[in-house]
Design a protein around this motif. Sequence first.
Motif, short mmCIF file in Angstrom:
data_model
loop_
_atom_site.label_atom_id
_atom_site.label_comp_id
_atom_site.label_asym_id
_atom_site.label_seq_id
_atom_site.Cartn_x
_atom_site.Cartn_y
_atom_site.Cartn_z
N PRO A 128 86.90 -42.31 -49.94
CA PRO A 128 86.18 -43.52 -50.35
C PRO A 128 87.14 -44.58 -50.88
O PRO A 128 88.26 -44.27 -51.30
N THR A 129 86.71 -45.80 -50.84
CA THR A 129 87.53 -46.90 -51.34
C THR A 129 86.94 -47.43 -52.64
O THR A 129 85.78 -47.19 -52.95
N ALA A 179 83.91 -55.56 -57.97
CA ALA A 179 85.19 -54.98 -58.34
C ALA A 179 85.01 -53.97 -59.46
O ALA A 179 84.37 -54.26 -60.47
N ARG A 180 85.56 -52.77 -59.28
CA ARG A 180 85.52 -51.73 -60.32
C ARG A 180 86.83 -51.66 -61.10
O ARG A 180 86.88 -51.07 -62.18
N ILE A 181 87.87 -52.21 -60.51
CA ILE A 181 89.17 -52.30 -61.18
C ILE A 181 89.61 -53.76 -61.08
O ILE A 181 89.63 -54.33 -59.98
N VAL A 182 89.94 -54.35 -62.20
CA VAL A 182 90.41 -55.73 -62.22
C VAL A 182 91.78 -55.76 -62.88
O VAL A 182 91.97 -55.19 -63.96
N ILE A 207 90.09 -60.00 -53.85
CA ILE A 207 89.43 -58.69 -53.86
C ILE A 207 89.85 -57.89 -52.63
O ILE A 207 89.91 -58.42 -51.51
N SER A 208 90.15 -56.62 -52.84
CA SER A 208 90.58 -55.73 -51.76
C SER A 208 89.95 -54.36 -51.96
O SER A 208 89.82 -53.88 -53.09
N ASP A 209 89.56 -53.73 -50.86
CA ASP A 209 89.04 -52.36 -50.88
C ASP A 209 90.19 -51.40 -50.60
O ASP A 209 90.82 -51.47 -49.54
#
Length: 539
Positions: A248-249, A310-313, A488-490
Motif C-alpha cells: 500500500p502507499t 496527506a498522512r505524512i506532511v 503531494i506524492s503517493d
Amino acid sequence: MSAHTSHADPPPAAPRPEPAGPQRSAPRTRRAFVPGRPAVWLLLGTFLQLLAVGGRWDVPLAAWLFQTFLLRFLRTTRPWAGIPLVIVVLGGAGLFWAWQLAVPFRPLTIVGVLGLGVVSAVPYALDRLLAPRLGRLGRLLLFPSALATLAFLLGTYNLFGTAYGLLAVTQHDNLALLQVISFTGPYAITFLMGAVATAANHLWEHGRTRQDLSWYRVGPAVTVASAVAVVLVGGQAVLAFAPAATAPTVRIAGINPSAAVLDKADRMLGTAPTDLEAVAGLDPAKVRAAADAINQQLLDDTRQAARAGARIVMWSENSARVRSADEPAFLSRAGALAREEGIYLNVAANVYLPEAPYGRDQTVLFGPDGKVLWTYQKHHPIPGLEDYEAGTGPVPVVDTPYGRLSNVICFDADFPDLMHVDADIMLVPGGDWPEMGRIHTRMAGLRAMENGYALVRSDFNGSSQAFDHQGRVLSQQDTTSGDNPPWISDVPTRGTTTVYRVIGDVFAYLCAAVTLAASAFAVRRPRAATPLPQDGNPA
C-alpha cells in the motif's frame, strides 16, 4: 664432347655485390603503440571531463570516456610533465562544477574544490608511476581500484561528501546500470568506468592490426565489456521482473514557505531571515512577528495538505523560523495541529540562537497524538556556507502504520555511510538554490537504490522529488518559482533489504586492498622489461 671434358659440378657462383649506398639496418622491434599526439588526448580528456562533473550539463557517455584519454595522455608523456597537467585539469573541472551550479566562491569552498582536484589525480599518478612495474592484471586493476577507493574515502571522510566527484551521479537516468549499487554501493560505477579506461588503453597499445588481435591483447576489453553488459542486463532484469513494491502507499505532502511571505519577513526584519548573526541583534518582538508570518503560512498549508489526504506532511529545510525562547510555544502549536488532523508532521526549522553559532538546523516529528517522536539536528552543515553546530547521534527511525520512517537534512544525504538505515521511507527536507536544487535531489535519489527505501526530498528553491527503492521518480515539483501549493506524492509503505545496506562498503574495502597490494608490489619490484609505450619519450 671431348673425352677430356670434366663432369664435375661447376664451381659456385661468386657472391653478388651489395648495392652501393648505406648498408641496410637491422630490423627494429615493432613498437606496441604508434606515436600519437599527447596534446590531443589531453584536450579530449579535458573537454569530456567538463561534461561529467555531476552538474547541469552532464553527458552520461562523457563519464565513460574522459578517463581513457587522460590515461592515454599520461602514458604517452613524461610523468613529471604530465601529472601536474592532469592535476590542473581535474582542479579546473571542480571549479567549473562550482561555477555552473552557482556554488558561492568563498575561500573554504575554493580551497576545498581545488584540493579535491589535486587528490583526484592520485589514481592517475599511480597508474603512470607504478603500472609499468606490474604484470598485465596489475596494470588493468590498479587504476579502477584506486579510483573506486578514492571515491569511497572522499564520500566517507571528505567534508563535502559525494556532493562532487561521484561518477554514479552522471548516470542518474540509466536505472538498469544503477541497480548494481544496491549490492556494491555507488563506488562500483566508478570502478567500471576506470576498468573501461584501462582496458581501452590496453587495446589501444596492443591491438592495432589484425595480427595483434590475440586473446592477450583483446581479452581485457572483452572481459570489461562483458562485465558492463552483465550489469546492464541484470539491472534491466531487476526492473522488469522485480518491479516496484505492490505494498500500500501513503500520501506524503511537502510544504515550502512562499516567496511572498519571505519577502514580507525581509521587510519586517530589514535583513534576510537567513542572516543569523544580524537577526540575533534585532529586537525580539520584531523577530517574533516576522517568524510568525512565515510559520502561519506553513501551518495553514499543512492543514490544507492533510485535508487533501496527506498522512505524512514534511516541511523543507529551515522552512520555519523561530527564536529559541519562542520554540516551546511554536512546537506546541505544531503538535496540536498534528493531533487535530491525525497526521505525522515533520517540522523543519531554523532556530535562532542568541549567540554563536546563532542558529540550529533541525527537524521535529510529531505523531498523530501530537507527541514528539524525534528531534534531529543536521549532521553535516555545508562547509564554508553554514555555521550551524553539527548534530550527533544516530539517524532516527520510527515505526508507524505506514512503515518505518526516517529523516536526514539536505546535505546529510551526500554521505552514503550516514544513510545506511533500516527504514521504509526516508524523509529529506532540502533547501537549495535553483542551479543546485535540481542536481542535488538527483544525488539523493541514489541513496534510495543503495538502501532499499523510498526517499522523499521536499526541497525549497529547487526540485522536490519522490523515489521508490529502485530509483524511479514517483512525483516531482519544481519549486524555483517560490510560490508552490503543497506537493503531494503517493509513496510505497514497504521497502526492501539490499545487500549493500547489510554488508556496507565491502566492495570499496576490496578495492582498497587491491590498490594497496598492487602499489606495494610495484614499489618493491624492478621496472618491467617492457614499459608502457611513451610515444617516443623515455619511460
